[in-house]
Scaffold this motif. Structure first.
Motif, PDB file in Angstrom:
ATOM      1  N   GLU A 173       8.895  -7.744 -11.552  1.00 49.50           N
ATOM      2  CA  GLU A 173       8.790  -7.636 -10.093  1.00 49.50           C
ATOM      3  C   GLU A 173      10.171  -7.535  -9.448  1.00 49.50           C
ATOM      4  OE1 GLU A 173       6.275 -10.724  -8.585  1.00 49.50           O
ATOM      5  OE2 GLU A 173       4.488  -9.917  -9.550  1.00 49.50           O
ATOM      6  N   LYS A 174      11.022  -6.742 -10.083  1.00 47.77           N
ATOM      7  CA  LYS A 174      12.373  -6.476  -9.591  1.00 47.77           C
ATOM      8  C   LYS A 174      12.662  -4.994  -9.788  1.00 47.77           C
ATOM      9  CE  LYS A 174      14.172 -10.943 -11.257  1.00 47.77           C
ATOM     10  NZ  LYS A 174      15.107 -11.569 -12.230  1.00 47.77           N
ATOM     11  N   ASN A 175      13.671  -4.510  -9.075  1.00 47.62           N
ATOM     12  CA  ASN A 175      14.144  -3.173  -9.395  1.00 47.62           C
ATOM     13  C   ASN A 175      15.255  -3.292 -10.442  1.00 47.62           C
ATOM     14  OD1 ASN A 175      16.572  -3.829  -8.022  1.00 47.62           O
ATOM     15  ND2 ASN A 175      15.769  -3.033  -6.094  1.00 47.62           N
ATOM     16  N   PHE A 176      15.748  -2.159 -10.922  1.00 44.79           N
ATOM     17  CA  PHE A 176      16.740  -2.177 -12.002  1.00 44.79           C
ATOM     18  C   PHE A 176      18.000  -2.931 -11.586  1.00 44.79           C
ATOM     19  CE2 PHE A 176      20.507  -0.222 -13.970  1.00 44.79           C
ATOM     20  CZ  PHE A 176      20.244  -0.478 -15.309  1.00 44.79           C
ATOM     21  N   SER A 177      18.470  -2.681 -10.379  1.00 44.76           N
ATOM     22  CA  SER A 177      19.700  -3.322  -9.903  1.00 44.76           C
ATOM     23  C   SER A 177      19.563  -4.844  -9.872  1.00 44.76           C
ATOM     24  CB  SER A 177      20.053  -2.789  -8.512  1.00 44.76           C
ATOM     25  OG  SER A 177      21.212  -3.435  -8.018  1.00 44.76           O
ATOM     26  N   ASP A 178      18.455  -5.332  -9.338  1.00 42.31           N
ATOM     27  CA  ASP A 178      18.237  -6.786  -9.277  1.00 42.31           C
ATOM     28  C   ASP A 178      18.130  -7.389 -10.673  1.00 42.31           C
ATOM     29  OD1 ASP A 178      18.274  -6.762  -6.536  1.00 42.31           O
ATOM     30  OD2 ASP A 178      16.091  -6.614  -6.329  1.00 42.31           O
ATOM     31  N   PHE A 179      17.515  -6.653 -11.578  1.00 46.29           N
ATOM     32  CA  PHE A 179      17.363  -7.131 -12.954  1.00 46.29           C
ATOM     33  C   PHE A 179      18.733  -7.285 -13.614  1.00 46.29           C
ATOM     34  CE2 PHE A 179      16.651  -6.213 -17.520  1.00 46.29           C
ATOM     35  CZ  PHE A 179      15.813  -7.280 -17.827  1.00 46.29           C
ATOM     36  N   ALA A 223       0.797  -1.221   0.000  1.00 49.04           N
ATOM     37  CA  ALA A 223       0.000   0.000   0.000  1.00 49.04           C
ATOM     38  C   ALA A 223       0.826   1.266   0.000  1.00 49.04           C
ATOM     39  CB  ALA A 223      -0.948   0.003   1.182  1.00 49.04           C
ATOM     40  N   PHE A 224       1.981   1.276   0.685  1.00 52.26           N
ATOM     41  CA  PHE A 224       2.784   2.477   0.669  1.00 52.26           C
ATOM     42  C   PHE A 224       3.399   2.708  -0.702  1.00 52.26           C
ATOM     43  CE2 PHE A 224       3.616   2.025   5.451  1.00 52.26           C
ATOM     44  CZ  PHE A 224       2.499   2.757   5.727  1.00 52.26           C
ATOM     45  N   GLN A 225       3.442   1.640  -1.542  1.00 52.76           N
ATOM     46  CA  GLN A 225       4.049   1.767  -2.851  1.00 52.76           C
ATOM     47  C   GLN A 225       3.022   1.648  -3.969  1.00 52.76           C
ATOM     48  OE1 GLN A 225       7.125  -1.195  -3.004  1.00 52.76           O
ATOM     49  NE2 GLN A 225       8.314  -0.250  -1.388  1.00 52.76           N
ATOM     50  N   LEU A 226       1.775   1.350  -3.616  1.00 52.78           N
ATOM     51  CA  LEU A 226       0.768   1.134  -4.652  1.00 52.78           C
ATOM     52  C   LEU A 226       0.602   2.346  -5.549  1.00 52.78           C
ATOM     53  CD1 LEU A 226      -2.054  -0.835  -2.841  1.00 52.78           C
ATOM     54  CD2 LEU A 226      -0.558  -1.639  -4.652  1.00 52.78           C
ATOM     55  N   GLY A 227       0.711   3.526  -4.952  1.00 45.88           N
ATOM     56  CA  GLY A 227       0.521   4.733  -5.739  1.00 45.88           C
ATOM     57  C   GLY A 227       1.783   5.244  -6.400  1.00 45.88           C
ATOM     58  N   LYS A 228       2.844   4.478  -6.356  1.00 41.26           N
ATOM     59  CA  LYS A 228       4.132   4.936  -6.858  1.00 41.26           C
ATOM     60  C   LYS A 228       4.061   5.338  -8.315  1.00 41.26           C
ATOM     61  CE  LYS A 228       8.989   3.563  -7.054  1.00 41.26           C
ATOM     62  NZ  LYS A 228       9.968   2.499  -6.766  1.00 41.26           N
ATOM     63  N   TYR A 229       3.374   4.531  -9.128  1.00 40.15           N
ATOM     64  CA  TYR A 229       3.287   4.803 -10.556  1.00 40.15           C
ATOM     65  C   TYR A 229       1.872   5.185 -10.990  1.00 40.15           C
ATOM     66  CZ  TYR A 229       7.779   2.355 -10.498  1.00 40.15           C
ATOM     67  OH  TYR A 229       9.060   1.963 -10.222  1.00 40.15           O
ATOM     68  N   THR A 230       1.035   5.551 -10.018  1.00 36.99           N
ATOM     69  CA  THR A 230      -0.361   5.842 -10.336  1.00 36.99           C
ATOM     70  C   THR A 230      -0.497   6.978 -11.341  1.00 36.99           C
ATOM     71  OG1 THR A 230      -1.017   5.104  -8.148  1.00 36.99           O
ATOM     72  CG2 THR A 230      -2.590   6.445  -9.349  1.00 36.99           C
ATOM     73  N   SER A 231       0.337   7.989 -11.217  1.00 36.91           N
ATOM     74  CA  SER A 231       0.240   9.147 -12.104  1.00 36.91           C
ATOM     75  C   SER A 231       1.000   8.950 -13.408  1.00 36.91           C
ATOM     76  CB  SER A 231       0.760  10.395 -11.383  1.00 36.91           C
ATOM     77  OG  SER A 231       2.115  10.209 -11.004  1.00 36.91           O
ATOM     78  N   SER A 232       1.614   7.799 -13.590  1.00 40.49           N
ATOM     79  CA  SER A 232       2.396   7.549 -14.793  1.00 40.49           C
ATOM     80  C   SER A 232       1.492   7.417 -16.010  1.00 40.49           C
ATOM     81  CB  SER A 232       3.223   6.270 -14.629  1.00 40.49           C
ATOM     82  OG  SER A 232       3.870   5.935 -15.845  1.00 40.49           O
ATOM     83  N   GLN A 284       9.594   1.582 -13.890  1.00 42.48           N
ATOM     84  CA  GLN A 284       8.222   1.085 -13.765  1.00 42.48           C
ATOM     85  C   GLN A 284       8.024  -0.189 -14.582  1.00 42.48           C
ATOM     86  OE1 GLN A 284       5.197   3.930 -14.855  1.00 42.48           O
ATOM     87  NE2 GLN A 284       3.657   2.350 -15.174  1.00 42.48           N
ATOM     88  N   ALA A 285       8.534  -0.202 -15.830  1.00 41.83           N
ATOM     89  CA  ALA A 285       8.376  -1.369 -16.696  1.00 41.83           C
ATOM     90  C   ALA A 285       9.039  -2.596 -16.091  1.00 41.83           C
ATOM     91  CB  ALA A 285       8.968  -1.072 -18.075  1.00 41.83           C
ATOM     92  N   ILE A 286      10.233  -2.428 -15.526  1.00 39.14           N
ATOM     93  CA  ILE A 286      10.940  -3.555 -14.901  1.00 39.14           C
ATOM     94  C   ILE A 286      10.186  -4.033 -13.672  1.00 39.14           C
ATOM     95  CG2 ILE A 286      13.076  -4.260 -13.765  1.00 39.14           C
ATOM     96  CD1 ILE A 286      14.534  -2.181 -15.505  1.00 39.14           C
ATOM     97  N   ASN A 287       9.727  -3.081 -12.867  1.00 31.78           N
ATOM     98  CA  ASN A 287       9.018  -3.426 -11.638  1.00 31.78           C
ATOM     99  C   ASN A 287       7.730  -4.168 -11.915  1.00 31.78           C
ATOM    100  OD1 ASN A 287       6.881  -2.537  -9.391  1.00 31.78           O
ATOM    101  ND2 ASN A 287       8.924  -2.554  -8.474  1.00 31.78           N
ATOM    102  N   GLU A 288       6.987  -3.721 -12.916  1.00 32.58           N
ATOM    103  CA  GLU A 288       5.685  -4.315 -13.211  1.00 32.58           C
ATOM    104  C   GLU A 288       5.789  -5.663 -13.910  1.00 32.58           C
ATOM    105  OE1 GLU A 288       3.097  -0.184 -13.770  1.00 32.58           O
ATOM    106  OE2 GLU A 288       3.661  -1.380 -15.516  1.00 32.58           O
TER     107      GLU A 288
END
Length: 337
Positions: free
Chosen positions: A271-277, A208-217, A264-268
């Protein structure tokens, strides 16, 4: 502490936690404030109803007080639907005419003192109508998910689906209690407490704290997938991940997109961040080199540098976290002499 006292404490703790979430969401100024507002109203509506259940067991409430508690159900349904619209379809505006969805709640609360609630047949009819209202909006919320499933980002869709299911379970419990299927009336409050703490855990852990992270994208789901495919093609054909200085900014510049959209594309999609990818690709390359006979005599540190790692320590830690083997163990286990 006897059973009744324990049930009261657990129920009150759930209500207190719910009220904390409501206050937090109403004062949260970051990200999607409209979604935060409707989520707060959803939780508030359920809290009003559950609070009435707890008080009704331990206190002799007046009919108007019971009606005020019942009014929470009329708030929950519309708030749940409009939370979904604000969260999943951020471009869809809340129009003045949409406020009429909340009119039943306002009227019911305002007329609570004259609406019958004394156990007569009319009271039961009103009770059923109120919960039918919640059922209607719960179905609309499920419909919102189904109609827009191809456009909804998976983390957002999963979160909203779980919220709708939790609300549906509360509806089932109260209707089951009315029908005589569940005799443990206060059980609804206990289930609500469990639900609130589960949601709170998800808030703090990930969602929930991150759900809105890309809402405005402006990056929609299909474009996100296309961007991810382009990135994978770049990694496969040019192996740019072998460059130890690789960064999100440099890759986004290569793809002519903003770093935020690439992230955002990597995360969605992964389900990783850029570094993990990037690290996952470097590890896969290292696995190939470690079992390649041509690299049999190559030192581990050399393979680490060849795969884009800045030092052998980070390579060893990342490799073992990914494969459960150290690089040396992996080479001995799977390499050829």
């Amino acid at each position: 502490m006897n059973k009744d006292t324990l049930i009261l404490v657990l129920s009150c703790l759930g209500i207190a936690q719910a009220l904390f979430l409501v206050v937090y969401l109403l004062t949260l100024k970051k990200r999607n404030r409209k979604a935060n507002l409707f989520l707060a109203l959803t939780i508030l509506g359920l809290t009003i109803r559950i609070g009435k259940s707890v008080l009704n067991v331990y206190l002799d409430l007046e009919s108007w007080q019971r009606n005020l508690g019942l009014s929470g159900i009329l708030l929950t349904g519309p708030a749940l639907l409009f939370y979904g619209r604000a969260l999943l379809l951020s471009k869809k505006e809340f129009l003045p005419k949409d406020a009429f969805h909340f009119l039943p709640f306002i009227l019911f609360a305002a007329l609570a003192i004259v609406i019958p609630n004394d156990g007569n047949p009319i009271s039961y009819v009103i009770y059923i109508l109120v919960f039918s209202h919640l059922a209607f909006y719960t179905l609309l919320s499920f419909g919102l998910l189904i109609r827009n499933k191809t456009e909804i980002r998976k983390p957002l869709g999963n979160w909203y689906r779980n919220l709708v299911i939790g609300t549906a379970f509360i509806w089932v419990f109260y209707m089951g209690n009315l029908a005589g299927l569940f005799s443990f009336y206060i059980g609804g409050a206990l289930f609500f407490s469990l639900l609130i703490y589960v949601f709170s855990f998800l808030f703090l852990q990930k969602h929930a704290f991150q759900l809105g992270k890309y809402t405005s994208s402006t990056l929609d789901k299909s474009t996100s997938k296309e961007l991810m495919q382009t990135l994978k093609k770049l990694f496969f054909e040019e192996e740019i991940y072998l460059d130890s200085s690789l960064s999100l900014e440099s890759v986004s510049k290569r793809l002519n997109v903003s770093p935020r959209k690439l992230s955002q594309a990597i995360n969605e999609n992964e389900e990783k961040n850029f570094s993990d990818f990037v690290v996952s690709h470097r590890i896969e390359k290292a696995k190939v080199l470690l079992v390649d006979p041509k690299y049999r005599r190559e030192k581990i540190i050399a393979i680490a540098y060849d795969c884009g790692f800045g030092n052998v320590t980070s390579f060893n830690l990342a490799f073992k976290a990914k494969t459960k083997y150290t690089p040396t163990q992996f080479r001995n286990e799977f390499g050829t002499a």
